[in-house]
Motif scaffolding. Structure first.
Motif: not given
Ligand code: ZN
Length: 280
Positions: A179-190, A204-208
């Motif tokens: 699973i890779s995390f992006s700036g989407l984590v800062f959005r409402r609903g996430e 199994r952890l990545l960022v992007e």
């Protein structure tokens, strides 16, 4: 802090004028690996061409759900050929997007299956985009069903720009997904992403960034750039209550394990020898 950007569309035309400066900024910020995913045949070719210019990058080839209805069989044959290239470390990005529906769902499903099959054949992980309408999970559930249809041997997959509920993440992890995390984590609903960031195993952890899209807080809205992956990485370190430096070491190890490449290893070894010689 050592960093990777597992998903960065540097071949997008917004980077045409200054991609070398953008990469210089990324290096200064600590970014040591960048994967440049294609989304259609032209962007796949362009991503591979960038690896020739900047050999420390990696490329992937595949068809995005938005473009699912627009790729003919000849183009697909070309992508399947390119998938074997040593500059290509993954298949995709592909997946399902039930939010914007730029391609009909049936075309998206057929396209996803073709990409997953190529991942299974090459052993290279499929990079999966998955978005439902806000508050929904239809695309996530459909993606799980597609992977489960492979039975005991699903292809290796990376969920890019994670979005979805915790139990979806758990089900994906049970199937072996990274699973890779992006700036989407800062959005409402996430908001569920904070819990998911705690439960993904280190290997199994990545960022992007998903540059030029999904700018995290502080990054220019008009164009996200790989150096801003630091914002998301620090957020992940906070959620996991580990020092940023420790998280960073893990990100580089994980990138190398998920996207093994003798070509890139050789390039990086030469660069290390050069910088040691310069210091001496
Ligand atoms: Zn993308």
């Amino acid at each position: 802090m050592r960093l990777v950007d597992s998903h960065c569309h540097l071949q997008a035309d917004r980077f045409d004028a200054d991609v070398d400066l953008v990469l210089g900024g990324a290096r200064l910020a600590g970014v040591e690996r960048i994967l440049v995913p294609g989304w259609d045949p032209a962007s796949c070719r362009a991503g591979i061409a960038l690896v020739d210019l900047f050999p420390w990058l990696d490329a992937s080839v595949g068809v995005h759900p938005h473009d699912a209805a627009n790729v003919d069989d000849d183009s697909w044959q070309e992508l399947a050929r390119l998938a074997l290239d040593e500059r290509v470390v993954a298949i995709g990005e592909t997946g399902l997007d039930y939010d914007r529906l730029h391609s009909p769902i049936l075309a998206q499903l057929a396209n996803l299956r073709r990409n997953l099959q190529l991942a299974a054949e090459t052993g290279k992980p499929a990079i999966l985009h998955c978005r439902s309408v806000e508050g929904g999970r239809e695309a996530q559930d459909a993606l799980l069903a597609e992977l489960r249809a492979f039975g005991r041997q699903p292809p290796p997959v990376l969920i890019h720009s994670f979005s979805g509920p915790v139990d979806y993440a758990e089900a994906m992890l049970a199937l072996g997904a990274a699973i890779s995390f992006s700036g989407l984590v800062f959005r409402r609903g996430e908001e569920a992403s904070a819990d998911v960031a705690r439960l993904v195993p280190r290997d199994r952890l990545l960022v992007e960034t998903d540059s030029p899209f999904l700018s995290p807080p502080g990054a220019p809205r008009a164009r996200n750039e790989p150096e801003w992956v630091a914002v998301t990485a620090r957020w992940v370190a906070d959620q996991r209550a580990v020092p940023a430096e420790v998280l960073g070491e893990g990100l580089v190890d994980t990138y190398d394990a998920i996207f093994p490449s003798d070509r890139r290893s050789a390039v990086l070894a030469v660069a290390r020898r050069q910088s040691r010689a310069e210091r001496a």
